[in-house]
Design a protein around this motif. Structure first.
Motif, mmCIF file in Angstrom:
data_model
loop_
_atom_site.group_PDB
_atom_site.id
_atom_site.type_symbol
_atom_site.label_atom_id
_atom_site.label_comp_id
_atom_site.label_asym_id
_atom_site.label_seq_id
_atom_site.Cartn_x
_atom_site.Cartn_y
_atom_site.Cartn_z
ATOM 1 N N THR A 84 0.809 -1.226 0.000
ATOM 2 C CA THR A 84 0.000 0.000 0.000
ATOM 3 C C THR A 84 0.839 1.271 0.000
ATOM 4 O O THR A 84 0.415 2.276 -0.561
ATOM 5 N N LYS A 148 0.032 1.363 -4.333
ATOM 6 C CA LYS A 148 -0.864 0.200 -4.221
ATOM 7 C C LYS A 148 -0.674 -0.717 -5.425
ATOM 8 O O LYS A 148 -1.179 -0.435 -6.514
ATOM 9 N N GLY A 188 -6.281 -4.306 4.834
ATOM 10 C CA GLY A 188 -6.536 -3.565 6.063
ATOM 11 C C GLY A 188 -5.348 -3.523 7.003
ATOM 12 O O GLY A 188 -4.356 -4.227 6.826
ATOM 13 N N ASP A 189 -5.475 -2.658 8.033
ATOM 14 C CA ASP A 189 -4.391 -2.474 8.989
ATOM 15 C C ASP A 189 -3.964 -3.771 9.656
ATOM 16 O O ASP A 189 -2.782 -3.981 9.935
ATOM 17 N N CYS A 194 -9.515 -11.270 2.387
ATOM 18 C CA CYS A 194 -10.505 -10.744 1.446
ATOM 19 C C CYS A 194 -11.744 -11.639 1.441
ATOM 20 O O CYS A 194 -11.641 -12.856 1.602
ATOM 21 N N CYS A 200 -8.105 -8.297 -3.404
ATOM 22 C CA CYS A 200 -8.984 -7.155 -3.167
ATOM 23 C C CYS A 200 -8.148 -5.913 -2.899
ATOM 24 O O CYS A 200 -6.919 -5.990 -2.769
ATOM 25 N N ASP A 201 -8.819 -4.772 -2.824
ATOM 26 C CA ASP A 201 -8.154 -3.511 -2.522
ATOM 27 C C ASP A 201 -7.484 -3.600 -1.163
ATOM 28 O O ASP A 201 -8.109 -3.971 -0.167
ATOM 29 N N ASP A 203 -6.637 -1.471 0.941
ATOM 30 C CA ASP A 203 -7.120 -0.563 1.975
ATOM 31 C C ASP A 203 -8.551 -0.853 2.430
ATOM 32 O O ASP A 203 -8.836 -0.854 3.622
ATOM 33 N N ASN A 204 -9.474 -1.096 1.479
ATOM 34 C CA ASN A 204 -10.883 -1.238 1.861
ATOM 35 C C ASN A 204 -11.449 -2.642 1.655
ATOM 36 O O ASN A 204 -12.589 -2.903 2.012
ATOM 37 N N GLY A 205 -10.692 -3.541 1.055
ATOM 38 C CA GLY A 205 -11.136 -4.923 0.912
ATOM 39 C C GLY A 205 -12.103 -5.177 -0.230
ATOM 40 O O GLY A 205 -12.603 -6.296 -0.369
ATOM 41 N N ARG A 206 -12.381 -4.194 -1.069
ATOM 42 C CA ARG A 206 -13.298 -4.400 -2.189
ATOM 43 C C ARG A 206 -12.649 -5.280 -3.249
ATOM 44 O O ARG A 206 -11.510 -5.058 -3.638
#
Length: 303
Positions: A84, A148, A188-189, A194, A200-201, A203-206
């Motif tokens: 990231t 990213k 995520g932190d 996922c 997935c993204d 940062d946000n898991g999408r």
């Protein structure tokens, strides 16, 4: 006033605690990570840029040789990770007029790739950042760069020749480099898994919508899907072999059962003879022929 001061101190401590606890993994500090640089000046090895020490004086920084048209420092994560951001600490001796500063850090760039710096041309990489500072201005010596991507290699590189320098050529003086991220398939932190997708993204898991087959998707396919499918095939093969042996035994008539028992006795005799033949330079290996009685293939020792 005293109470307000104490409350402020408590809040600062809590904020620091949350910053430390809720943070992506620093992948640079993994045992499998290898730091290299294009050349080494004196004893300023690339490993100094990955020792966890954030002091930016000369003796604690990786340092490349002068007289080169290009200088780079590379972080090899050992395999592809979902990253990231990248944080770089560059050499700065102080703020005084005679203190050496980050002159050589002007116009550096940060690339990521799935090929090492010695093999990947600039066009084969993905550019995360390009510094555009020009003389006599200076870039910050500590810089946190969003980046990213799903990659294995992180490369800091420069072709800049600082006019303040007594040496000629491009040089790098990286004191510490931190690459933050998670394993592929996590985000995520706290690097959670996922949901409903392999990647997935960060940062946000999408889940990513695959509109084109990119190199990121290829690397996920190689690093995640192929090993998983291979493991399932191996398990299925072993189960099939075992199941067929059981079904064959259950369907045998009494006469066939007696023959199997006689065959098993012969097999045991062959097994016992194996240990004798080992001494004579012959080795036997049992194979599974999917329902057929087990047999032994002779493998000669290499003299």
């Amino acid at each position: 006033m005293q109470f307000r001061f104490r409350m402020r101190g408590v809040l600062e401590i809590c904020a620091l605690y949350l910053t430390i606890v809720q943070a992506y993994e620093n992948l640079s500090r993994r045992n499998t990570t290898i730091i290299t640089q294009s050349s080494t000046f004196d004893k300023n090895f690339a490993s100094l840029a990955n020792d966890g020490v954030l002091v930016t004086t000369l003796d604690l920084c990786g340092y490349t040789n002068p007289g080169k048209s290009k200088a780079w420092l590379q972080v090899d994560l050992g395999q592809a990770f979902s990253i990231t951001r990248v944080k770089v600490y560059y050499r700065k001796e102080g703020n005084g007029p005679d203190d050496w500063k980050q002159y050589r850090f002007r116009q550096f760039y940060l690339d990521v790739s799935n090929l090492p710096a010695t093999e990947a041309a600039t066009i084969q990489r993905k550019r995360c950042y390009t510094d555009k500072t020009t003389y006599p201005h200076l870039p910050p010596n500590v810089i946190d760069i969003p980046c990213k991507h799903v990659v294995r290699y992180v490369i800091v590189e420069t072709t800049y020749d600082a006019p303040e320098d007594k040496y000629t050529g491009a040089m790098l003086e990286v004191c510490e480099i931190e690459v933050y991220g998670c394993s592929i398939g996590y985000f995520g932190d706290d690097c959670k898994m996922c949901s409903d997708c392999y990647m997935c993204d960060i940062d946000n898991g999408r889940c990513f919508k695959v509109t084109a087959f990119s190199t990121d998707h290829l690397y996920v396919f190689i690093a995640v899907i192929i090993p998983s499918v291979s493991l399932l095939l191996i398990i299925s093969l072993v189960f099939r072999c075992h199941k067929k042996k059981i079904l064959t035994t259950q369907k045998q008539s009494p006469d066939t059962t007696n023959k199997v028992e006689e065959r098993n006795e012969e097999d045991m005799s062959e097994i016992n003879s194996t240990y004798e033949n080992v001494a004579n330079g012959v080795l036997y290996q049992e194979l599974c022929p999917f329902g057929e009685p087990s047999h032994y293939d002779e493998i000669k020792w290499n003299e």
